[in-house]
Scaffold this active site. Structure first.
Site, PDB file in Angstrom:
ATOM      1  N   TYR A 166     -10.192-115.770-109.081  1.00  0.00           N
ATOM      2  CA  TYR A 166     -10.537-116.092-110.471  1.00  0.00           C
ATOM      3  C   TYR A 166      -9.435-116.809-111.231  1.00  0.00           C
ATOM      4  O   TYR A 166      -9.628-117.194-112.378  1.00  0.00           O
ATOM      5  CB  TYR A 166     -10.999-114.836-111.244  1.00  0.00           C
ATOM      6  CG  TYR A 166     -10.251-113.583-110.880  1.00  0.00           C
ATOM      7  CD1 TYR A 166     -10.777-112.688-109.937  1.00  0.00           C
ATOM      8  CD2 TYR A 166      -9.034-113.303-111.442  1.00  0.00           C
ATOM      9  CE1 TYR A 166     -10.085-111.545-109.573  1.00  0.00           C
ATOM     10  CE2 TYR A 166      -8.341-112.160-111.088  1.00  0.00           C
ATOM     11  CZ  TYR A 166      -8.866-111.284-110.154  1.00  0.00           C
ATOM     12  OH  TYR A 166      -8.177-110.159-109.796  1.00  0.00           O
ATOM     13  N   THR A 190      15.861-107.261-119.832  1.00  0.00           N
ATOM     14  CA  THR A 190      16.813-107.518-118.755  1.00  0.00           C
ATOM     15  C   THR A 190      16.427-106.724-117.512  1.00  0.00           C
ATOM     16  O   THR A 190      16.590-107.196-116.380  1.00  0.00           O
ATOM     17  CB  THR A 190      18.227-107.098-119.212  1.00  0.00           C
ATOM     18  OG1 THR A 190      18.595-107.919-120.325  1.00  0.00           O
ATOM     19  CG2 THR A 190      19.236-107.251-118.100  1.00  0.00           C
TER      20      THR A 190
END
Lengths: 519, 519
Positions: B358, B174
């Protein structure tokens, strides 16, 4: 699960279920897990023959599975059938021995078994008391790994002389390791620069080479650093794309002269793009002039440093503030497992500690234990130490070193094959098990950025796309010094040398289709 | 793993290993996993008889296991033996049916099987392309759960009318859900307040009730908010410790009048301390006046909202910006699995997106896919969607509702037992499956803070410590309105009504030892 609800509405939904629902019935667990183990066995036996990169289109799964959740239960075999028939065909198979993209996510029997047991125990080790063995095994595993890496004892939780000020924690990602150390460094810099609250944050500056993973720049923004104060230091072929300490000094000094507060430097051992290595010791020396925090990101290549022949890449680590490396990349430990070590845990916990009433307990108050929640973003945490300990306990230093050396040897084999074909070039020195190569530009120097370069980029893109479409290999690209380059990352855990050789044959053949034969 | 390294130093270490090391050999994996499954089976069969909270002292494990990593490999049976003999005796058994502390970490056969398969596939789904099925199954599982929760379609990834602007992501905690939404809200507030870079951060204010989990205040500090600008709104018995919208309005208005920028409000459905519920709709209405972001933390109690009789706690959710809830707490899904939903994913990705070379690919560039790395702190990510999907696919809405109702019924049983003994009082109304109770103060009103209160605190602390020392039950405490209170959290997945009744008998008997018989 207990007695039935006597509320009539609830009762109605129970009518069909005479027996109470027992989600963790031991016989069911065993039965489901045996099915899962059979799946895993078949998967490893067959994954080589599956297309590494699937040919699915966005949204394919939504067309195969129902869009609404089922209202009633189904036999687990139905779930497994849908997994096999709908999910597997859309997976990119990181476990395939034909996977050469990104960095491999290496794995092992011991790690998977450890993860399974951790999932079943399902402890939440926020404090020592909430899971003493989970906390202590994590700490022990980190200390073992520190010894494999020959980290200075200042980074260890326990040394022969007892508890020091250093220590470690297992996090989910390198990004989290960067974030929590950035926050600690930020708070320290605010304090020492006499900031009124966070007002001084606009003066804090952070530094990294331009080859540093983009997640560093994101972590800086998360921690509230001003985007204008995030310095990306240019690198070039002269340092093999490693950070130049002289340039770093120049930039930091200019900032200090301008009244800014150099706060944090991130050095990388084994960049994602090309496996460049920043010189840790020299970087630490520069940063020390400004009392800036130095973090070393050795996510991938850190694992190699368990071998004496690679350990020199960490020289100077005794002078940095923190280092992180991810066994989930190259140390046979399934996701997720990023190990963060800091020289002074209090600098971290000073920024990250919370002390709600419902977590208070005698052990925490005694100061004798480490509550690992205070070294991470969240409160909850999985029992990640188990799999890491199991990997080291089962394989020992010897097998782990063998694993690294075998991957490096395979990469060297691939590099030699590339060098043996004049149509190709190896673009940067190979430091570990990643080979950065490309089809050479034709009719001109490889470094020229003229028409030859544009054609080379086109040919290399074409090569990558054709290769990936075959399903027989998957590799990714990067751009180094303006050049489009293919990354061949060796080390997927089912990989053997013949896979590397087969991939090379496929690369050669495909290249011939694109640019013709080797002259 | 491939050919041997021909480097002589490396060769020496291989001498003893004629066979190459294959860490993911399918037969080994099956064998190790079968041993792990046997362990899990035995563990679930026996965990009831183990002390829930172990009686170990800090450092116990260091005394049992070697302090240095082994240099050579060992049979996996040795690893398992050390697990059984050294680790298990130091565990706090969250899986025990006698565990009543914190919130239970519920679990199920389907979830563990899903986690096992995900660990074996070991994909890293940062982009859609890197794992199409993992991305799409996560998105589908989130949409299924959104339907079970009857969230508005504005929070869903896909609706009958196609892709909207909303969506979800599975995170680890959370805290991470709070952090990423805080950062998005922070950046939006900086933009709309015309801040020069982050300079305006000193004017941004955030709000939550004083019952909000401490991790919220930590997440605010991580995101760079000024500690002086983090408002903790007092609550009291008049609202059962829920946030009072009138007080919220007053504080926000005062800040706005002072030239500050109200940025974010966190409302909780089911606080950790006492399961208080903040009124979401009213909070959203107040926040809307200031264009502040509203996040709902329903980590624990969100799961209950799959039952129509609890859904009213989410009324008004269509007006908030984000909501998170954790199936790893109460929806039978092993750690970690926190579901974050946002109404406008672009507000998140605008702050969290990275785009390194990449990771570039056609699918991402098409804009047709969600790259989940742009909705979280890190880049790497496990295939968490699999276990969540498996839970819903296997058990269906009916069994999941039965699970919630069964836990609530057991909690109601416990509550009735407490109410039936005059020595005790239930301190706040029971909303879900948590009962907050205590030994009543003697010789005076329960609300008085005089000598009766001090004695009551002493008695209740004594009760908790004695209970926890028996190893037959583990429960934790909190402080509500200045009163020391015991938390009895029902729902550990092996729990049945007789465990609750046994715990009550133990509580009664121990209380008799401390304060005497019920009159």
């Amino acid at each position: 699960m207990g007695s039935l609800d006597t509320n009539p509405a609830a009762y109605a939904s129970f009518a069909a279920d005479v027996d109470a629902f027992r989600p963790l019935d031991a016989d069911d667990v065993r039965s489901y897990l045996h099915k899962a183990v059979d799946f895993v066995y078949d998967y490893y036996k067959s994954v080589e023959s599956l297309p590494v990169l699937p040919g699915v289109e966005p949204g394919y799964l939504m067309r195969l599975l129902q869009s609404a959740p089922p209202s009633s239960s189904a036999p687990f075999d139905i779930t497994m059938k849908e997994l096999r028939e709908a999910v597997v065909p859309g997976m990119t198979h990181w476990a395939s021995p034909n996977f050469f993209a990104f960095f491999p996510s290496t794995n092992s029997a011991a790690a998977i078994a450890g993860e399974l047991i951790a999932s079943a125990m399902n402890t939440v080790g926020f404090t020592w008391q909430a899971a003493p063995a989970a906390t202590e095994l994590e700490v022990l595993a980190l200390d073992w790994l520190a010894q494999l890496l020959r980290l200075p004892t200042s980074f260890m939780n326990r040394t022969a002389s007892g508890r020091g000020t250093g220590g470690g924690v297992i996090l989910g990602t390198t990004s989290e390791a960067m974030l929590v150390t950035l926050v600690a460094a930020r708070d320290a810099a605010l304090r020492r620069s006499g900031s009124n609250g966070v007002a001084g944050i606009t003066r804090l500056t952070v530094y990294a080479a331009d080859q540093t993973h983009s997640t560093f720049f994101k972590a800086c923004r998360l921690a509230g650093f001003d985007p204008a104060n995030i310095r990306s230091i240019p690198t070039g072929a002269d340092t093999d794309y490693g950070l130049d300490p002289a340039k770093l000094l120049e930039v930091m000094q200019a900032d200090a002269d301008a009244g800014l507060v150099p706060t944090y430097v991130c050095a990388t051992v084994g960049t994602t793009s090309s496996n460049a290595v920043d010189p840790i010791g020299a970087v630490a020396d520069v940063a020390a002039r400004f009392t800036a925090w130095v973090h070393v990101d050795a996510a991938y290549a850190g694992s190699a440093c368990i071998c004496p022949e690679f350990r020199h890449h960490l020289d100077g680590v005794e002078r940095v503030d923190s280092i992180s490396m991810s066994p989930h990349k190259w140390l046979l430990t399934c996701l997720d497992c990023t190990c963060l070590y800091v020289r002074d845990t209090h600098r971290l916990t000073g920024s990250l500690e919370t002390n709600p009433e419902y977590l208070k307990n005698h052990a925490s108050e005694s100061g004798e234990v480490t509550d690992l929640k205070d070294m991470q973003v969240g409160v909850g945490r999985r029992f990640r130490g188990l799999k890491l300990w199991m990997v080291m306990r089962t394989y020992g230093a010897g097998k782990l070193q063998e694993h690294i050396r075998s991957d490096v040897a395979m990469a060297r084999t691939f590099e030699d094959l590339v060098r043996g074909d004049d149509r190709f070039e190896v673009v940067v020195p190979r430091n570990f098990a990643l080979v950065c190569f490309r089809i050479r530009p034709r009719g001109g120097g490889g470094d020229a950025m003229g028409g030859g370069e544009a054609a080379a980029e086109k040919a290399n893109r074409e090569l990558m796309e054709r290769l990936n479409k075959t399903g027989k290999a998957y590799l990714a690209h990067t751009v180094i010094g303006g050049r489009f380059v293919l990354r061949f990352a060796v080390g997927s855990s089912l990989q053997e040398e013949h896979h590397v050789r087969s991939a090379w044959e496929l690369i050669k053949k495909t290249t011939t289709d694109i640019v013709g034969e080797d002259k």
